[in-house]
Design an enzyme around this catalytic site. Structure first.
Site, mmCIF file in Angstrom:
data_model
loop_
_atom_site.group_PDB
_atom_site.id
_atom_site.type_symbol
_atom_site.label_atom_id
_atom_site.label_comp_id
_atom_site.label_asym_id
_atom_site.label_seq_id
_atom_site.Cartn_x
_atom_site.Cartn_y
_atom_site.Cartn_z
ATOM 1 N N GLU A 204 33.459 84.747 -27.069
ATOM 2 C CA GLU A 204 33.727 85.607 -25.911
ATOM 3 C C GLU A 204 33.146 85.032 -24.624
ATOM 4 O OE1 GLU A 204 32.711 89.620 -27.099
ATOM 5 O OE2 GLU A 204 34.488 89.706 -28.382
ATOM 6 N N LYS A 336 40.036 100.109 -28.641
ATOM 7 C CA LYS A 336 40.710 98.820 -28.803
ATOM 8 C C LYS A 336 42.149 99.091 -29.215
ATOM 9 C CE LYS A 336 36.907 95.834 -30.437
ATOM 10 N NZ LYS A 336 36.091 95.528 -31.646
#
Ligand code: PGA
Length: 427
Positions: A204, A336
């Site tokens: 990330e 999500k």
């Protein structure tokens, strides 16, 4: 009306295949969306359909999901009014016919769902955030920038905890928050170099140093905030997602970096200690997805002080969130899109949480594309905060950059969520 749906296989930020969908309208307008993919996934997430054919992409191909969009789904939706998002999503859910979207694939459904929403916005002549959120969508979120990666996102080479984030809630506006985030990120790099720790990055975009304990990143980040000329806990908070399901085995939390095995209550004690020493504003997945009792203990201890977000345990699934609310095990949910598989259900999950006084924290996945849908969605749903990785690397910064564009477009009408982003505001 929809005159075409076309999917293709593209690569995500980890170099694995994922689904991209284009939705064509009668007017000739074309809108595109791409689907992200997780690594530390919850066990009850909707099914990401992978081919399993080991001769292509080590079994990770998505040609079946692509074929399902180009075949069955396109046939079912041809001629649909693109503004009927909920009808379209429910048509796909019924067509799939399974509880976990395993037949057609959540990756097929989500690609269509997002491309349809974007096409509808274009058709309406509105920016995506305005189409989804209406005239009240004016509040920019606090960006939670993941500047130090561990766990599975760093292939267990660093901390056991997966994500260490900075949250510049004290900034005056979104662009200042991003500026602070970038400065702290660069300062952290200098600090790591001074200590001869690696500045290579994880999935990330955060650094993935070989630290000696799980507390060391909190120390390093606090120092980086100070050295960047900012005040920890006043200007900038720290958030952590340890992704603890990844190191929970046989009823215990196994911290390999520290050579310790903790019970649930000891894990709660550890979080309590960290919350007392560092400006922890948000803790996600502090307990494992199968440890509902542990979650209750954590919420009893810390739930009145900090935001406790459930990710793997809820999987953006309204049914599981409803149980969590009833049993009072957390005070916020992670949102999500690909955990549940359609935009309509994602909105339902967010509403459910917020209607019960819970927070909703929007998230990217560790495998991403440059699609910035979640930036617009965060503003539209007024969720007040999101996490989408480091202030570095294209697939991460594209979401932050889209928020800069939205803030600019809103001009004087834009506001910044700041401390009010949290269900338990830090100051
Ligand atoms: P994942 O991690 O996509 O690997 O599940 C995402 C996150 O929580 O950032």
């Amino acid at each position: 009306a929809i005159t075409g749906l076309h999917a293709r296989e593209i690569l995500d930020s980890r170099g694995n295949p994922t689904v991209e969908v284009e939705c064509t309208l009668m007017s000739g307008m074309v809108a595109r969306a791409a689907v992200p993919s997780g690594a530390s996934t919850g066990s009850r997430e909707a099914v990401e359909l992978r081919d399993g054919d080991k001769t292509r992409f080590r079994g990770k191909g998505v040609t079946h999901a692509v074929a399902n969009v180009n075949g069955e789904i396109a046939a079912a939706l041809m001629g649909s009014d693109v503004r009927q998002q909920a009808v379209i999503d429910h048509t796909m859910i019924a067509l799939d016919g399974t509880a976990n979207k395993g037949r057609l694939g959540a990756n097929a459904l989500l690609g269509v769902s997002l491309a349809v929403a974007r096409a509808a916005a274009m058709h309406s002549g509105l920016a995506l955030f305005q189409y989804l959120g209406g005239p009240g969508a004016t509040r920019l979120p606090v960006p939670h920038m993941n500047i130090l990666n561990g766990g599975v996102h760093a292939h267990w080479q660093g901390a056991d905890f997966q994500e260490f984030m900075i949250a510049p809630f004290g900034a005056s506006n979104f662009h200042q928050a991003l500026e602070w985030g970038s400065e702290i990120y660069q300062t952290l790099r200098d600090l790591l170099e001074d200590k001869q720790l690696s500045v290579g990055v994880g999935d990330e975009g955060g650094f993935a140093p070989h630290v000696s304990s799980n507390e060391e990143p909190f120390e390093l980040i606090t120092q980086a905030i100070q050295q960047a000329g900012l005040r920890p806990g006043t200007d900038v908070g720290i958030a952590c997602d340890p992704a603890s399901s990844e190191f929970f085995k046989d009823g215990h939390y196994r911290l390999r970096r520290e050579g310790r095995v903790l019970t649930a209550i000891e894990m709660v004690d550890y979080w309590d200690k960290l919350a007392q020493h560092y400006p922890l504003v948000l803790l996600e997945d502090g307990m494992a997805q199968d440890d509902w009792e542990g979650w209750k203990l954590l919420n009893q201890r810390l739930g009145s002080r900090i935001e406790l977000v459930g990710d793997d345990i809820f999987c953006t699934n309204p049914e599981i969130i409803a149980r969590g609310i009833k049993e009072n095990i957390a005070n916020a949910v992670l949102i999500k899109l690909n955990q549940i598989g359609t935009l309509t259900e994602t909105i339902a999950a967010t509403r459910l949480a917020r209607n019960h006084g819970w927070g909703a924290f929007v998230s990217h996945r560790s495998g991403e594309t440059v699609d910035s849908f979640i930036a617009d969605m965060t503003v539209a749903l007024d969720s007040g905060h999101l996490k989408t990785g480091a202030p570095a690397r294209g697939e991460r910064v594209e979401k932050y950059n889209q928020l800069l564009r939205i803030e600019e477009q809103l001009g004087n009408a834009a506001s910044y969520a700041g401390a009010s982003a949290y269900v338990r505001p830090p100051v």
